[in-house]
Design a protein around this motif. Structure first.
Motif, PDB file in Angstrom:
ATOM      1  N   GLU A  22       0.828  -1.209   0.000  1.00 28.32           N
ATOM      2  CA  GLU A  22       0.000   0.000   0.000  1.00 28.32           C
ATOM      3  C   GLU A  22       0.861   1.256   0.000  1.00 28.32           C
ATOM      4  O   GLU A  22       0.514   2.250  -0.632  1.00 28.32           O
ATOM      5  CB  GLU A  22      -0.956  -0.017   1.187  1.00 28.32           C
ATOM      6  N   LYS A  23       1.996   1.214   0.686  1.00 30.52           N
ATOM      7  CA  LYS A  23       2.914   2.353   0.682  1.00 30.52           C
ATOM      8  C   LYS A  23       3.498   2.546  -0.718  1.00 30.52           C
ATOM      9  O   LYS A  23       3.624   3.676  -1.197  1.00 30.52           O
ATOM     10  CB  LYS A  23       4.025   2.150   1.714  1.00 30.52           C
ATOM     11  N   ILE A  24       3.836   1.454  -1.385  1.00 29.92           N
ATOM     12  CA  ILE A  24       4.348   1.543  -2.755  1.00 29.92           C
ATOM     13  C   ILE A  24       3.302   2.201  -3.654  1.00 29.92           C
ATOM     14  O   ILE A  24       3.622   3.100  -4.433  1.00 29.92           O
ATOM     15  CB  ILE A  24       4.721   0.149  -3.305  1.00 29.92           C
ATOM     16  N   ALA A  25       2.050   1.755  -3.545  1.00 33.83           N
ATOM     17  CA  ALA A  25       0.977   2.328  -4.369  1.00 33.83           C
ATOM     18  C   ALA A  25       0.834   3.820  -4.106  1.00 33.83           C
ATOM     19  O   ALA A  25       0.655   4.611  -5.041  1.00 33.83           O
ATOM     20  CB  ALA A  25      -0.338   1.612  -4.088  1.00 33.83           C
ATOM     21  N   GLU A  26       0.945   4.212  -2.859  1.00 34.41           N
ATOM     22  CA  GLU A  26       0.829   5.635  -2.498  1.00 34.41           C
ATOM     23  C   GLU A  26       1.988   6.442  -3.067  1.00 34.41           C
ATOM     24  O   GLU A  26       1.786   7.476  -3.711  1.00 34.41           O
ATOM     25  CB  GLU A  26       0.808   5.766  -0.973  1.00 34.41           C
ATOM     26  N   VAL A  27       3.198   5.972  -2.866  1.00 36.44           N
ATOM     27  CA  VAL A  27       4.386   6.696  -3.329  1.00 36.44           C
ATOM     28  C   VAL A  27       4.456   6.697  -4.852  1.00 36.44           C
ATOM     29  O   VAL A  27       4.813   7.696  -5.463  1.00 36.44           O
ATOM     30  CB  VAL A  27       5.669   6.079  -2.715  1.00 36.44           C
ATOM     31  N   ALA A  70       6.893 -12.312  -2.205  1.00 38.11           N
ATOM     32  CA  ALA A  70       7.865 -13.375  -1.936  1.00 38.11           C
ATOM     33  C   ALA A  70       9.130 -12.803  -1.307  1.00 38.11           C
ATOM     34  O   ALA A  70       9.666 -13.348  -0.338  1.00 38.11           O
ATOM     35  CB  ALA A  70       8.202 -14.122  -3.221  1.00 38.11           C
ATOM     36  N   TYR A  71       9.596 -11.691  -1.855  1.00 36.76           N
ATOM     37  CA  TYR A  71      10.810 -11.065  -1.328  1.00 36.76           C
ATOM     38  C   TYR A  71      10.616 -10.621   0.124  1.00 36.76           C
ATOM     39  O   TYR A  71      11.460 -10.881   0.981  1.00 36.76           O
ATOM     40  CB  TYR A  71      11.224  -9.875  -2.197  1.00 36.76           C
ATOM     41  N   LEU A  72       9.522  -9.966   0.406  1.00 32.47           N
ATOM     42  CA  LEU A  72       9.266  -9.472   1.757  1.00 32.47           C
ATOM     43  C   LEU A  72       9.029 -10.619   2.731  1.00 32.47           C
ATOM     44  O   LEU A  72       9.495 -10.584   3.871  1.00 32.47           O
ATOM     45  CB  LEU A  72       8.085  -8.509   1.751  1.00 32.47           C
ATOM     46  N   ALA A  73       8.316 -11.653   2.289  1.00 33.46           N
ATOM     47  CA  ALA A  73       8.051 -12.802   3.153  1.00 33.46           C
ATOM     48  C   ALA A  73       9.328 -13.554   3.507  1.00 33.46           C
ATOM     49  O   ALA A  73       9.441 -14.114   4.591  1.00 33.46           O
ATOM     50  CB  ALA A  73       7.056 -13.746   2.484  1.00 33.46           C
ATOM     51  N   ARG A  74      10.290 -13.537   2.603  1.00 35.44           N
ATOM     52  CA  ARG A  74      11.560 -14.227   2.855  1.00 35.44           C
ATOM     53  C   ARG A  74      12.515 -13.391   3.714  1.00 35.44           C
ATOM     54  O   ARG A  74      13.636 -13.783   3.958  1.00 35.44           O
ATOM     55  CB  ARG A  74      12.241 -14.577   1.529  1.00 35.44           C
ATOM     56  N   GLY A  75      12.061 -12.220   4.139  1.00 37.04           N
ATOM     57  CA  GLY A  75      12.887 -11.404   5.022  1.00 37.04           C
ATOM     58  C   GLY A  75      13.808 -10.448   4.310  1.00 37.04           C
ATOM     59  O   GLY A  75      14.845 -10.049   4.851  1.00 37.04           O
ATOM     60  N   GLY A  76      13.446 -10.053   3.110  1.00 34.54           N
ATOM     61  CA  GLY A  76      14.264  -9.123   2.338  1.00 34.54           C
ATOM     62  C   GLY A  76      14.434  -7.771   3.020  1.00 34.54           C
ATOM     63  O   GLY A  76      13.630  -7.373   3.858  1.00 34.54           O
ATOM     64  N   ASP A  77      15.486  -7.086   2.641  1.00 36.44           N
ATOM     65  CA  ASP A  77      15.856  -5.788   3.217  1.00 36.44           C
ATOM     66  C   ASP A  77      14.915  -4.687   2.728  1.00 36.44           C
ATOM     67  O   ASP A  77      14.816  -4.444   1.523  1.00 36.44           O
ATOM     68  CB  ASP A  77      17.298  -5.473   2.814  1.00 36.44           C
ATOM     69  N   PHE A  78      14.210  -4.038   3.662  1.00 33.45           N
ATOM     70  CA  PHE A  78      13.265  -2.976   3.303  1.00 33.45           C
ATOM     71  C   PHE A  78      13.934  -1.820   2.580  1.00 33.45           C
ATOM     72  O   PHE A  78      13.474  -1.375   1.539  1.00 33.45           O
ATOM     73  CB  PHE A  78      12.569  -2.401   4.549  1.00 33.45           C
TER      74      PHE A  78
END
Length: 129
Positions: A22-27, A70-78
Motif C-alpha cells: 500500500e505504501k508503494i501504491a501511495e508513493v 515473496a521477497y518481503l516474506a523471505r525477510g528481504g531488506d526494506f
C-alpha cells in the motif's frame, strides 16, 4: 493442523506485505519517484506468507513479475527494496532491476517479469543442486 502461533506468524507476514504494498501504491502515484513498472501483490499475501513459513533459509524461490510478496516474506531488506524501486545504487540490484526483475540471492529470491520464464530457470537450478 494450524496452531495459534502459526496463524499469528502468517498474519504478521501478510500484514507486513500489505502495508508495504500500500505504501508503494501511495508513493508510486503521488511522488513519481519510481520509474519502474510495478506489479503489486495485494490480495496474494497469503501465498507468500505460507510459503515463507514452509521453506528453510537456504531454499530458493523463483517467481514471476509479482515478486514483492515473496521477497518481503523471505525477510528481504526494506531499505534496499525501496532503493531498488526508485533506481538508486543502494538498491538490492544497484537500481538496475526495478520491481519486476527483483533478485536477491541473500534471501533466495529470483524473479523475471516474463510469465513462465522462471520454470526453466528453476529446473536448471534444481538440476545443479
Amino acid at each position: 493442523m494450524t496452531t495459534p502461533e502459526i496463524k499469528k506468524q502468517l498474519f504478521d507476514v501478510m500484514l507486513k506485505i500489505r502495508i508495504v504494498e500500500e505504501k508503494i501504491a501511495e508513493v508510486y502515484t503521488k511522488e513519481q519517484q519510481m520509474r519502474t513498472p510495478t506489479h503489486l501483490s495485494i490480495g496474494q499475501e497469503a501465498v507468500a506468507a505460507a510459503l515463507s513459513l514452509a521453506l528453510q533459509s537456504e531454499d530458493q524461490v523463483f517467481v514471476g513479475h509479482r515478486c514483492h510478496a515473496a521477497y518481503l516474506a523471505r525477510g528481504g531488506d526494506f531499505q534496499g527494496f525501496f532503493d531498488e524501486l526508485t533506481g538508486r545504487k543502494t538498491g538490492i540490484c544497484q537500481g538496475h532491476a526495478g520491481s519486476a526483475h527483483l533478485t536477491d540471492p541473500s534471501v533466495g529470491v529470483f524473479a523475471s517479469p516474463i510469465l513462465s520464464a522462471m520454470i526453466p530457470v528453476a529446473v536448471g537450478a534444481a538440476m545443479s543442486f
